[in-house]
Each structure stands twice: as C-alpha cells, then as structure tokens.
Design an enzyme around this catalytic site. Structure first.
Site, PDB file in Angstrom:
ATOM      1  N   LYS A 161      77.875  29.002  71.226  1.00 24.68           N
ATOM      2  CA  LYS A 161      78.069  29.222  72.504  1.00 24.68           C
ATOM      3  C   LYS A 161      78.606  28.033  73.151  1.00 24.68           C
ATOM      4  O   LYS A 161      77.946  26.827  73.189  1.00 24.68           O
ATOM      5  CB  LYS A 161      76.781  29.614  73.259  1.00 24.68           C
ATOM      6  CG  LYS A 161      77.118  30.114  74.850  1.00 24.68           C
ATOM      7  CD  LYS A 161      76.213  30.264  75.698  1.00 24.68           C
ATOM      8  CE  LYS A 161      75.624  28.898  76.511  1.00 24.68           C
ATOM      9  NZ  LYS A 161      76.691  28.347  77.537  1.00 24.68           N
ATOM     10  N   SER A 200      72.021  18.536  77.877  1.00 26.19           N
ATOM     11  CA  SER A 200      70.799  17.726  78.749  1.00 26.19           C
ATOM     12  C   SER A 200      69.783  17.592  78.533  1.00 26.19           C
ATOM     13  O   SER A 200      69.122  18.593  77.820  1.00 26.19           O
ATOM     14  CB  SER A 200      71.021  18.296  80.470  1.00 26.19           C
ATOM     15  OG  SER A 200      70.659  19.528  80.392  1.00 26.19           O
ATOM     16  N   GLY A 245      67.225  20.594  76.783  1.00 25.85           N
ATOM     17  CA  GLY A 245      66.472  20.144  75.615  1.00 25.85           C
ATOM     18  C   GLY A 245      65.037  20.301  75.584  1.00 25.85           C
ATOM     19  O   GLY A 245      64.672  20.756  74.588  1.00 25.85           O
ATOM     20  N   GLU A 293      70.818  16.955  70.489  1.00 25.82           N
ATOM     21  CA  GLU A 293      71.445  15.985  70.868  1.00 25.82           C
ATOM     22  C   GLU A 293      71.650  15.783  72.223  1.00 25.82           C
ATOM     23  O   GLU A 293      72.217  16.667  73.029  1.00 25.82           O
ATOM     24  CB  GLU A 293      72.702  16.066  70.193  1.00 25.82           C
ATOM     25  CG  GLU A 293      73.483  14.491  69.921  1.00 25.82           C
ATOM     26  CD  GLU A 293      74.122  14.217  71.218  1.00 25.82           C
ATOM     27  OE1 GLU A 293      73.487  13.559  72.116  1.00 25.82           O
ATOM     28  OE2 GLU A 293      75.616  14.370  71.046  1.00 25.82           O
ATOM     29  N   CYS A 299      77.820  11.188  76.304  1.00 25.63           N
ATOM     30  CA  CYS A 299      76.278  11.090  76.254  1.00 25.63           C
ATOM     31  C   CYS A 299      75.985   9.594  75.495  1.00 25.63           C
ATOM     32  O   CYS A 299      75.205   8.985  76.118  1.00 25.63           O
ATOM     33  CB  CYS A 299      75.638  11.928  75.105  1.00 25.63           C
ATOM     34  SG  CYS A 299      76.469  12.162  73.702  1.00 25.63           S
ATOM     35  N   GLU A 358      70.909   8.968  83.683  1.00 25.14           N
ATOM     36  CA  GLU A 358      72.354   9.237  83.133  1.00 25.14           C
ATOM     37  C   GLU A 358      73.130   9.768  84.278  1.00 25.14           C
ATOM     38  O   GLU A 358      72.898  10.705  84.932  1.00 25.14           O
ATOM     39  CB  GLU A 358      72.503  10.160  81.900  1.00 25.14           C
ATOM     40  CG  GLU A 358      73.630  10.592  81.286  1.00 25.14           C
ATOM     41  CD  GLU A 358      73.345  11.575  80.101  1.00 25.14           C
ATOM     42  OE1 GLU A 358      72.713  12.447  80.396  1.00 25.14           O
ATOM     43  OE2 GLU A 358      73.973  11.241  79.091  1.00 25.14           O
TER      44      GLU A 358
HETATM   45  P1  NAD Z   1      73.235  21.536  80.197  1.00 27.43           P
HETATM   46  O1  NAD Z   1      72.238  21.073  79.347  1.00 27.43           O
HETATM   47  O2  NAD Z   1      72.994  22.145  81.446  1.00 27.43           O
HETATM   48  O3  NAD Z   1      74.172  22.583  79.236  1.00 27.43           O
HETATM   49  C1  NAD Z   1      74.796  22.408  77.844  1.00 27.43           C
HETATM   50  C2  NAD Z   1      74.787  23.860  77.249  1.00 27.43           C
HETATM   51  O4  NAD Z   1      73.546  24.312  77.232  1.00 27.43           O
HETATM   52  C3  NAD Z   1      75.479  24.766  78.103  1.00 27.43           C
HETATM   53  O5  NAD Z   1      76.401  25.380  76.995  1.00 27.43           O
HETATM   54  C4  NAD Z   1      74.927  25.529  78.865  1.00 27.43           C
HETATM   55  O6  NAD Z   1      75.272  26.915  79.180  1.00 27.43           O
HETATM   56  C5  NAD Z   1      73.529  25.557  78.197  1.00 27.43           C
HETATM   57  N1  NAD Z   1      72.306  25.913  78.554  1.00 27.43           N
HETATM   58  C6  NAD Z   1      72.220  25.811  79.819  1.00 27.43           C
HETATM   59  N2  NAD Z   1      70.662  26.020  80.134  1.00 27.43           N
HETATM   60  C7  NAD Z   1      70.251  26.551  78.806  1.00 27.43           C
HETATM   61  C8  NAD Z   1      69.116  27.200  78.503  1.00 27.43           C
HETATM   62  N3  NAD Z   1      67.993  27.320  79.470  1.00 27.43           N
HETATM   63  N4  NAD Z   1      68.817  27.750  77.294  1.00 27.43           N
HETATM   64  C9  NAD Z   1      69.881  27.397  76.398  1.00 27.43           C
HETATM   65  N5  NAD Z   1      71.113  26.880  76.829  1.00 27.43           N
HETATM   66  C10 NAD Z   1      71.339  26.626  78.000  1.00 27.43           C
HETATM   67  O7  NAD Z   1      74.274  20.447  80.603  1.00 27.43           O
HETATM   68  P2  NAD Z   1      75.391  20.547  81.635  1.00 27.43           P
HETATM   69  O8  NAD Z   1      75.126  21.195  82.986  1.00 27.43           O
HETATM   70  O9  NAD Z   1      76.619  20.766  80.833  1.00 27.43           O
HETATM   71  O10 NAD Z   1      75.186  18.968  82.042  1.00 27.43           O
HETATM   72  C11 NAD Z   1      74.147  18.510  82.654  1.00 27.43           C
HETATM   73  C12 NAD Z   1      73.765  17.133  82.299  1.00 27.43           C
HETATM   74  O11 NAD Z   1      73.659  17.054  80.982  1.00 27.43           O
HETATM   75  C13 NAD Z   1      74.800  16.019  82.538  1.00 27.43           C
HETATM   76  O12 NAD Z   1      74.783  15.493  83.781  1.00 27.43           O
HETATM   77  C14 NAD Z   1      74.747  15.186  81.699  1.00 27.43           C
HETATM   78  O13 NAD Z   1      73.563  14.293  82.067  1.00 27.43           O
HETATM   79  C15 NAD Z   1      73.980  16.076  80.375  1.00 27.43           C
HETATM   80  N6  NAD Z   1      75.068  16.071  79.095  1.00 27.43           N
HETATM   81  C16 NAD Z   1      74.700  15.297  78.203  1.00 27.43           C
HETATM   82  C17 NAD Z   1      75.620  15.730  77.057  1.00 27.43           C
HETATM   83  C18 NAD Z   1      75.507  15.193  75.723  1.00 27.43           C
HETATM   84  O14 NAD Z   1      76.420  15.061  74.953  1.00 27.43           O
HETATM   85  N7  NAD Z   1      74.418  14.557  75.606  1.00 27.43           N
HETATM   86  C19 NAD Z   1      76.710  16.502  77.389  1.00 27.43           C
HETATM   87  C20 NAD Z   1      76.714  17.303  78.410  1.00 27.43           C
HETATM   88  C21 NAD Z   1      76.196  16.906  79.396  1.00 27.43           C
END
Ligand code: NAD
Length: 477
Positions: free
Chosen positions: A183, A236, A240, A257, A291, A388
């Site tokens: 996804k 995030s 995670g 990650e 990240c 972050e």
């Molecule tokens: P997020 O963790 O909300 O989303 C990442 C992915 O997870 C997306 O595909 C999202 O649809 C999915 N997701 C969201 N909630 C979920 C759940 N409960 N169960 C399963 N999947 C779910 O991250 P974001 O909204 O894209 O970004 C928010 C914060 O995350 C950023 O501000 C940053 O701090 C961090 N981030 C980190 C990385 C990294 O590579 N480590 C990448 C993007 C964002």
C-alpha cells in the site's frame, strides 16, 4: 560577487504520461476499488493530477487471497534463477521508463526533478538489480541451506520516497520467494501504480505483487488480515507503535522503519567546505522529509561561528521553487498536513527561545512551501532538538569534547542515522562505535546503496532493509 541569473529549465510534464485515472492492481489485473476514488494533487500548485481508485476491505481480501494462491502455486514452484529473471526485467523496465517515472514522482511528491531523476529512480532500479542477483544464491546468504520464504508480505510505505520505498519493500520480498500486498501512501500513489504496469508487462504470475491505494484504514486492514504472514512498515513512530500492538501475539513477523532525529557531528579538524555541503545535503535533500535527515547539527564550539557563516552563505544560493525545473534545489512540501506540522514545530522553536534564520527567497503563492530554515541557540530539551520535524529545518547545537558530542547525539528517543566529520580516521571509528544509530556516515551524508543495510534502534524501529541483511526480513530464519 556578481552572478549570472538562472534561466528557467523546466522538464516537460508531458513526459510523465499522466493518465486521467489510475486503478488498483489485484491478482494481475487492474480494477476499480471498493472505496471512493480520490484525487491525487500536485503539492507545488494544489492542482489535481489524476483520479486514483481507493481500495476497500473487499480489495484487501482479494489481494491477500491472490497473494496466497500465487505463493502456494507458481511462485514457490519456481527456481530462484527464474524469480531473478523477473526482477531483472522489472529493474530494466524502471530504467527504460526512468524519465517518465522521475517526472511523475516530482509531480506527485513535490521533490525536485534533479533528485527524482538522479536519486529516487536510479536507486529503485538498483534495488531490483541487486536483489535479482540474490534470488538464486539464497543458500549462500548465511541463513543456512535452502532458507524458506515467509509467505504473504503486507507492505505499507510513506510518501517521502514513493517509488524507492516500493522497491525497498518489493525487491527483497520477491527475491526471497514471498508474495506481496503493498500500500503506497495516500498522497503519493501514482508511481507505485505505474510500477504495477511495469510488473504486469514483466509478466509476473498473477497475485505475486498486488498494489492497493488507500489511506490508514486500508493499511490497518492489511495489518489485521489473518492471511498476511509478515508486515513491513515504513512511516511514523506513532503508527509503528499501533502496528506493533496490533501484530503482537498474532504470529506475524514485523519490521518497522520509523522516524529519526539524526545528529550530524562536525569536529574542528573537519574539511569545512565539504562539511557544509554535507550539512546542506543532510537536511535540505528532499525538503528534509527524510527519516535519516541530519536534522541536528552538532558543531564543535571553536568553529561554530565559521560554520554557521559558511552555511548561511551556501543556503543563500539554494534555489527554492518549481519541482520540475532542473535548477531547483528545494521543492514543495508534500502536503498541507505536513506543512502545518513543520510550521507548528518551528513556531515552538521560536517560542522556546531559539534564533531562526532563513535565506531571502520568494515562495510561490500556491502550493505547500517552506523556506530552508536554520535555528541556532537551540537547547537540547527543546522540541526542535527532540522531535522529528520532517521538513527543511536544521537545529544547531554545539559541543566542546568528543564525549559531549556523543552524549548529545545519543540524547534522542530515535537512533536511525548519524554523521561524523573529521580528518582523523581513528576518531571516526571511535565516535561511530559509540553512536546509537543504525547508519553512521563519515565525511558524507544521505548516501544510499542497495548493498548496505539500513534501519534503526529504539523508536526508529527494528529490522534492516538493504544488503544481505535485508533478506533476513523475508526469510524464515
Ligand atoms: P504515517 O505513519 O501516518 O503513514 C505512513 C503509511 O502508513 C501511509 O501509507 C499510511 O496510509 C499508513 N498508515 C497510517 N495509519 C495506519 C495504521 N493505523 N495502520 C496501518 N497503516 C497506516 O506517516 P505520515 O502521515 O505519512 O507522516 C507523518 C510523520 O511520519 C511525518 O511527519 C514523519 O515524522 C514520519 N514519517 C517518517 C518516514 C520514514 O521514512 N521514517 C516517512 C514518512 C513519514
């Protein structure tokens, strides 16, 4: 100093071959989803790019069923050498369509074309090439003779490197003999859906790779699905943690990650011009939405003023603007929500007493934009030193001794990456050994290679992606 102005050098958006709508990829076929279609927008001007089908629970069920059938059937029966051929084919097709994918990625994500063209897309192809080479050599990977795949992998990725993260997930999973339900993030689904076209053209058996666009509820449905054997998540730390709680006791394998707050440590004997380039690349690459970004600069006190001055001079030359212009260094922020988060944290930084500086630059009126920003006088406890930001914002702290540098670098709940700048090889080794970070770069920053493992400690997650280590996450070892 007088300088020549830059003439606009836009890449043509037609190269992206944007379609009016994109569909899900399930069991080798493209189809509309059970959810309502959504528009993917260009963060640089907020204009809609295309309509994207959204998955519903039924699509998740079908995708997992198809992945299981492919795993129990043709994919497991195939030799590693044959599996490898498919991966090589996908790698070559990514290269052949590299220009198209680069423009598409910049349109959907907002990142400068220079980065999508020179970093994201070549690295995505390199990942498939690298893991294609492992597919027939698993017996020699150090995980015992004939290591077995895990089964169906549910893979959830973020928006910061959309195609590259898809490659990081899919390539090792297939090389090890698993099948996949992936996804992409809700704001950047397009390149993953074009990758689905490439996979279909590579003639991969139906169901080996399934790609579902959708939001958090679809991610959650994949995580909770009883037919999924392994979850690989990048995103995030908060999400995670939810996923870790959900999978606990389910028997599902998990790799996470997550976020980071990397220290980029500059000692007084460092090659300063090179270090300044490394600091800039560390935090302004991909608008800091990385990240492993070097978001905390730890600079030795004796050279602090000199480094800040050189950094400000360099930042004044960065070109912020249209992502498709080949001269652009800093593009758009990916979404309104991310921009709001950057603003909230930088406002908090000012309230907590740090000094804010940005070079003079005119930001476009429409779209999501944030000027490169440096905070000096940052205290360790402040939010901009601890949280972050995921934006083009650098927090500068100083230190006097190596011990102090290490203590400050490790003073974070994260532990994904770090950088060390010094002329002395012995100091690089001793400092790197004491840093609690999965990746430590020496006299460079933000370098990625499919052969080297990547991953974190503490709240940055667990498990490694890339290299031989990345295979372990997809083998029953
Ligand atoms: P997020 O963790 O909300 O989303 C990442 C992915 O997870 C997306 O595909 C999202 O649809 C999915 N997701 C969201 N909630 C979920 C759940 N409960 N169960 C399963 N999947 C779910 O991250 P974001 O909204 O894209 O970004 C928010 C914060 O995350 C950023 O501000 C940053 O701090 C961090 N981030 C980190 C990385 C990294 O590579 N480590 C990448 C993007 C964002």
């Amino acid at each position: 100093m007088s300088t020549f102005p830059y003439a606009p050098a836009p890449e043509s958006r037609d190269i992206a071959r944007l379609k009016p709508s994109y569909q899900l990829f399930v069991d080798g076929k493209f189809r509309d989803g059970a959810g309502d279609a959504v528009k993917s927008i260009n963060p640089a001007d907020e204009e809609p790019l295309a309509e994207v089908a959204e998955a519903g629970q039924r699509d998740v069920d079908d995708a997992v069923r198809a992945a299981r059938k492919a795993f129990d059937g043709p994919w497991s029966a195939m030799s590693g050498a044959e599996r490898g051929k498919y991966l090589f084919r996908i790698a070559r097709a990514i290269q052949e369509r590299g220009r198209e994918l680069a423009v598409l990625e910049s349109l959907d994500n907002g990142k400068p074309i220079r980065e999508s063209r020179d970093v994201d897309i070549p690295n995505a192809a390199a990942h498939f090439f690298y893991y294609a080479g492992w597919a027939d050599k698993l017996d020699y990977a150090g995980y015992g003779p004939s290591p077995r795949p895990i089964g169906v992998a549910g893979q959830i990725i973020p928006w910061n490197f959309p195609l590259l993260m898809a490659a990081w997930k899919i390539a090792p999973a297939l090389a090890a003999g698993n099948t996949v339900v992936l996804k992409p993030a809700e704001t950047t689904p397009l390149s993953a859906l074009v990758l689905a076209e490439i996979i279909a053209e590579a003639d991969l058996p139906p169901g080996v790779v399934n790609i579902l666009a959708g939001g958090p509820s679809i991610g959650q449905a994949i995580v909770e699905h009883p037919g999924v054997d392994k979850i690989a998540f990048t995103g995030s730390t908060d999400v995670g943690k939810i996923i870790q709680r959900t999978t606990a006791g389910s028997g599902k394998r998990l790799t996470l990650e997550l976020g980071g707050k990397a220290a980029n440590i500059v000692f007084d004997d460092a090659p300063l011009d090179q270090a300044v380039e490394g600091i800039v690349n560390g935090i302004f690459f991909n608008q800091g939405q990385v990240c492993c970004a070097g978001s905390r600069l730890l600079v030795q006190e004796s050279i602090e003023d000199e480094v800040i001055e050189a950094l400000q001079r360099r930042l004044a030359t960065l070109r912020v603007g249209h992502p498709l212009d080949k001269n652009t260094d800093v593009g758009a922020i990916n979404s309104a929500a991310q921009l709001a988060r950057i603003r909230e944290l930088t406002d908090a930084g000012e309230r907590e007493g740090a000094t804010r500086w940005s070079p003079a630059c005119r930001l476009p009126e429409r779209g999501f934009w944030f000027a490169p920003t440096v905070f000096t006088g940052v205290s360790q406890a402040s939010r901009i030193a601890q949280e972050e930001i995921f934006g083009p914002v650098l927090s500068v702290l100083s230190f006097r001794t190596p011990d102090e540098a290490i203590a400050k670098a490790n003073n974070t709940p994260y532990g994904l990456s770090a950088g060390v700048w010094t002329e002395k090889g012995s100091r690089i080794l001793s400092v790197a050994n004491r840093l609690r970070a999965g990746v430590v770069w020496a006299n460079t920053f933000n370098r990625f290679d499919p052969t080297s493992p990547f991953g974190g400690y503490q709240e940055s997650g667990f498990g490694r992606e890339g290299g031989r280590h990345g295979l372990a996450a997809y083998l029953d070892v």
